[in-house]
Design a protein around this motif. Structure first.
Motif, PDB file in Angstrom:
ATOM      1  N   ARG B  69       0.783  -1.324  -0.018  1.00 47.01           N
ATOM      2  CA  ARG B  69       0.008  -0.026   0.142  1.00 47.01           C
ATOM      3  C   ARG B  69       0.868   1.258   0.140  1.00 47.01           C
ATOM      4  O   ARG B  69       0.627   2.257  -0.605  1.00 47.01           O
ATOM      5  CB  ARG B  69      -0.743   0.053   1.191  1.00 47.01           C
ATOM      6  CG  ARG B  69      -2.187   0.725   1.096  1.00 47.01           C
ATOM      7  CD  ARG B  69      -3.101   0.118   2.067  1.00 47.01           C
ATOM      8  NE  ARG B  69      -2.809   0.329   3.449  1.00 47.01           N
ATOM      9  CZ  ARG B  69      -2.507  -0.525   4.555  1.00 47.01           C
ATOM     10  NH1 ARG B  69      -3.066  -1.587   4.238  1.00 47.01           N
ATOM     11  NH2 ARG B  69      -1.986  -0.493   5.688  1.00 47.01           N
ATOM     12  N   ALA B  70       1.998   1.308   0.860  1.00 49.98           N
ATOM     13  CA  ALA B  70       2.961   2.226   0.832  1.00 49.98           C
ATOM     14  C   ALA B  70       3.392   2.691  -0.639  1.00 49.98           C
ATOM     15  O   ALA B  70       3.723   3.852  -0.601  1.00 49.98           O
ATOM     16  CB  ALA B  70       3.958   1.942   1.931  1.00 49.98           C
ATOM     17  N   ALA B  72       1.995   2.560  -3.341  1.00 47.10           N
ATOM     18  CA  ALA B  72       1.040   3.323  -4.115  1.00 47.10           C
ATOM     19  C   ALA B  72       0.774   4.658  -3.711  1.00 47.10           C
ATOM     20  O   ALA B  72       0.773   5.594  -4.444  1.00 47.10           O
ATOM     21  CB  ALA B  72      -0.507   2.439  -4.126  1.00 47.10           C
ATOM     22  N   GLU B  73       1.026   4.525  -2.353  1.00 42.00           N
ATOM     23  CA  GLU B  73       0.634   6.071  -1.563  1.00 42.00           C
ATOM     24  C   GLU B  73       1.815   6.752  -1.926  1.00 42.00           C
ATOM     25  O   GLU B  73       1.683   7.767  -2.050  1.00 42.00           O
ATOM     26  CB  GLU B  73       0.871   5.871  -0.124  1.00 42.00           C
ATOM     27  CG  GLU B  73      -0.824   5.384   0.310  1.00 42.00           C
ATOM     28  CD  GLU B  73      -0.895   5.099   1.872  1.00 42.00           C
ATOM     29  OE1 GLU B  73       0.198   5.440   2.456  1.00 42.00           O
ATOM     30  OE2 GLU B  73      -1.918   4.759   2.333  1.00 42.00           O
ATOM     31  N   ASN B  74       3.032   6.306  -2.138  1.00 42.50           N
ATOM     32  CA  ASN B  74       4.296   6.965  -2.406  1.00 42.50           C
ATOM     33  C   ASN B  74       4.248   7.964  -3.487  1.00 42.50           C
ATOM     34  O   ASN B  74       4.676   8.831  -3.583  1.00 42.50           O
ATOM     35  CB  ASN B  74       5.564   5.912  -2.502  1.00 42.50           C
ATOM     36  CG  ASN B  74       6.880   6.622  -2.399  1.00 42.50           C
ATOM     37  OD1 ASN B  74       6.844   7.855  -1.901  1.00 42.50           O
ATOM     38  ND2 ASN B  74       7.955   5.891  -2.986  1.00 42.50           N
ATOM     39  N   VAL B  76       1.236   8.794  -4.963  1.00 36.31           N
ATOM     40  CA  VAL B  76       0.731  10.100  -4.925  1.00 36.31           C
ATOM     41  C   VAL B  76       1.385  10.857  -4.109  1.00 36.31           C
ATOM     42  O   VAL B  76       1.030  12.213  -4.324  1.00 36.31           O
ATOM     43  CB  VAL B  76      -0.731   9.237  -4.182  1.00 36.31           C
ATOM     44  CG1 VAL B  76      -1.668  10.408  -3.849  1.00 36.31           C
ATOM     45  CG2 VAL B  76      -1.327   8.234  -4.830  1.00 36.31           C
ATOM     46  N   LEU B  77       1.825  10.694  -2.963  1.00 35.80           N
ATOM     47  CA  LEU B  77       2.496  11.699  -2.106  1.00 35.80           C
ATOM     48  C   LEU B  77       3.559  12.296  -2.798  1.00 35.80           C
ATOM     49  O   LEU B  77       3.597  13.472  -2.862  1.00 35.80           O
ATOM     50  CB  LEU B  77       2.989  11.024  -1.063  1.00 35.80           C
ATOM     51  CG  LEU B  77       2.127  10.466   0.013  1.00 35.80           C
ATOM     52  CD1 LEU B  77       2.888   9.618   1.190  1.00 35.80           C
ATOM     53  CD2 LEU B  77       1.426  11.642   0.551  1.00 35.80           C
ATOM     54  N   ARG B  80       1.973  15.092  -4.861  1.00 38.51           N
ATOM     55  CA  ARG B  80       1.228  16.153  -3.887  1.00 38.51           C
ATOM     56  C   ARG B  80       2.482  16.816  -3.375  1.00 38.51           C
ATOM     57  O   ARG B  80       2.075  18.330  -3.160  1.00 38.51           O
ATOM     58  CB  ARG B  80       0.836  15.383  -2.767  1.00 38.51           C
ATOM     59  CG  ARG B  80      -0.680  14.871  -2.871  1.00 38.51           C
ATOM     60  CD  ARG B  80      -1.387  14.603  -1.661  1.00 38.51           C
ATOM     61  NE  ARG B  80      -2.444  14.014  -2.090  1.00 38.51           N
ATOM     62  CZ  ARG B  80      -3.347  13.135  -1.073  1.00 38.51           C
ATOM     63  NH1 ARG B  80      -2.761  13.234   0.192  1.00 38.51           N
ATOM     64  NH2 ARG B  80      -4.582  12.750  -1.469  1.00 38.51           N
TER      65      ARG B  80
END
Lengths: 170, 285
Positions: B69-70, B72-74, B76-77, B80
């Motif tokens: 999950r991290a 994928a989040e990476n 996105v982050l 951002r």
């Protein structure tokens, strides 16, 4: 049973109940691992040992809250003793019998708890508690009983094998 | 070998002693005996080490499952992050504006209750009571009857302490009772309106709901009303959120209004709490 194993099993049962049982809770109902260990202990070691195990482990449980000291000591002691008495009449290797014994012990311990706590004035609702706590807990404890019994039996066998080895040593 | 009759007599004496002990300790006590204090300290320290170890194992399992999950989040982050500098400017502007408005309105910084943060090291092992043992006790200034809160609201009160531990009784416990006021937000009103005073009682852990009792048959209580400590009981300071009314019932004799209250605190997930060490200091006016 030797004292160190007796103490280690009591501490282990308490720790499992305090640390592991909350993670096994289903609809906020925790399995009573201390009661099930007491039951297995009574079945494997007899009534006196079962009663002793229940008394000490119940007293430790009582100490955590510090009120109504003795309520768990008495319920577990009686459960352990009766399990030891029943041992002679039960075919312990049957899975169904172990499940039924686990459920019956759970109901017995909870009813005794209610009786004792009711006498102290603790607010209880017997009918609602039967449906919300006692019967669901009995089902859960019944299903867990064979697992705990087999774990304690393994310790018992290891202990017996060790004793035999020591006896045969020149 | 003890003869059977003597063994029976000893067992009977043991049972009687336990019953006497139970009745003697059925009420809350100011102090623990020395033996109890030592036993609780020892038991809590064993449970503390095991619960820390269990927490580490749980975190490790979470870390592993969160690895995918991290990733994928990476991504996105990262995206951002590129937008961050303009947002930072905006934030500074808003902060400055907020300060100006505060000064204009004469707001002071919120003065919280003096509290001690503590970690839950053990929960009640049974299905009947509802309590927890904390890793701080009398040495940290914690005393009996001090309120215990979480960021969501009131959790319970301290029922006993030893040097390094404290036992707290949650609101869910059947021995728990809190004097409350019932408030409703009314459109157009500046503050929530007080509708009634009552008492909130615990019903045990499994239901996870509280019982509100209002001793006024004409009390106008509705689902959605907020239940807040009234301070009338003397233990809890006023203004702490207890929960929200879920369902209202009237009793057969129409004398008491009863209601189910959903607690503000999620008791299943409490790992850390704040013990209010000076409830008299109070929240800001």
């Amino acid at each position: 049973m030797r004292a160190p194993i007796f103490i280690a099993m009591i501490v282990l049962a308490q720790v499992m109940q305090g640390v592991v049982a909350p993670h096994l809770a289903v609809a906020r109902l925790k399995p009573d691992l201390v009661l099930l260990t007491t039951l297995a202990y009574g079945l494997l070691y007899g009534p006196a040992a079962g009663g002793r195990f229940g008394l000490v482990s119940g007293l430790l449980q009582d100490l955590l809250l510090g009120r109504y000291l003795g309520v768990f000591a008495l319920t577990r002691m009686t459960a352990g003793y009766l399990a030891g008495v029943a041992e002679r009449r039960l075919y312990r290797e049957s899975l169904l019998i172990l499940i039924a014994t686990g459920a019956a012990t759970s109901i017995f311990a909870d009813l005794l708890f209610m009786l004792l706590m009711g006498a102290t004035g603790y607010p209880l609702d017997p009918l609602a508690d039967m449906g919300r706590v006692i019967l669901p807990a009995a089902l859960y404890n019944g299903l867990m009983a064979p697992l705990i019994y087999r774990a304690v039996r393994r310790i018992r066998r290891w202990e017996l094998a060790r004793t035999r080895t020591e006896e045969t040593r020149p | 070998m003890i003869p059977v009759q003597r063994r029976r007599l000893l067992s009977l004496l043991l049972v009687l002693s336990i019953v006497v002990l139970m009745s003697l300790t059925a009420r809350e006590r100011e102090r623990l005996t020395w033996l109890e204090e030592q036993a609780v300290e020892l038991l809590s320290s064993v449970q503390r080490s095991f619960s820390l170890a269990a927490g580490r194992v749980e975190r490790a399992v979470d870390d592993l499952s969160g690895l995918a999950r991290a990733q994928a989040e990476n991504a996105v982050l990262r995206h951002r992050l590129e937008l961050l500098p303009p947002l930072e400017h905006q934030l500074q502007d808003l902060r400055a504006e907020n300060n100006r408005l505060r000064q204009l309105l004469g707001f002071s910084e919120t003065r919280p209750f003096p509290t001690v943060a503590a970690r839950v090291v053990a929960r009640n092992p049974d299905n009947w009571f509802s309590y927890a043992v904390l890793d701080k006790g009398a040495r940290a200034g914690i005393e009996r009857n001090m309120p215990v809160v979480t960021p969501e609201g009131l959790a319970g009160r301290v029922v006993r302490t030893s040097a390094n531990t404290a036992t707290i009784l949650f609101l869910l416990d059947r021995d728990s009772g809190v004097a409350v006021g019932i408030y409703r937000s009314v459109p157009g009103a500046e503050a929530p309106v007080l509708k009634a005073f009552g008492v909130v009682l615990g019903q045990g852990e499994h239901g996870a709901v509280l019982r509100l009792r209002v001793f006024a048959h004409d009390a106008q209580i509705e689902p959605g009303d907020r239940v807040v400590t009234s301070g009338l009981g003397g233990v809890f300071p006023p203004g702490l959120l207890v929960g929200e009314v879920r369902q209202v019932e009237t009793d057969a004799y129409d004398l008491v209004v009863e209601a189910e209250v959903m607690p503000a605190v999620d008791f299943d997930r409490i790992t850390e709490v704040l013990v209010v060490i000076d409830p008299v200091a109070g929240p800001p006016p």
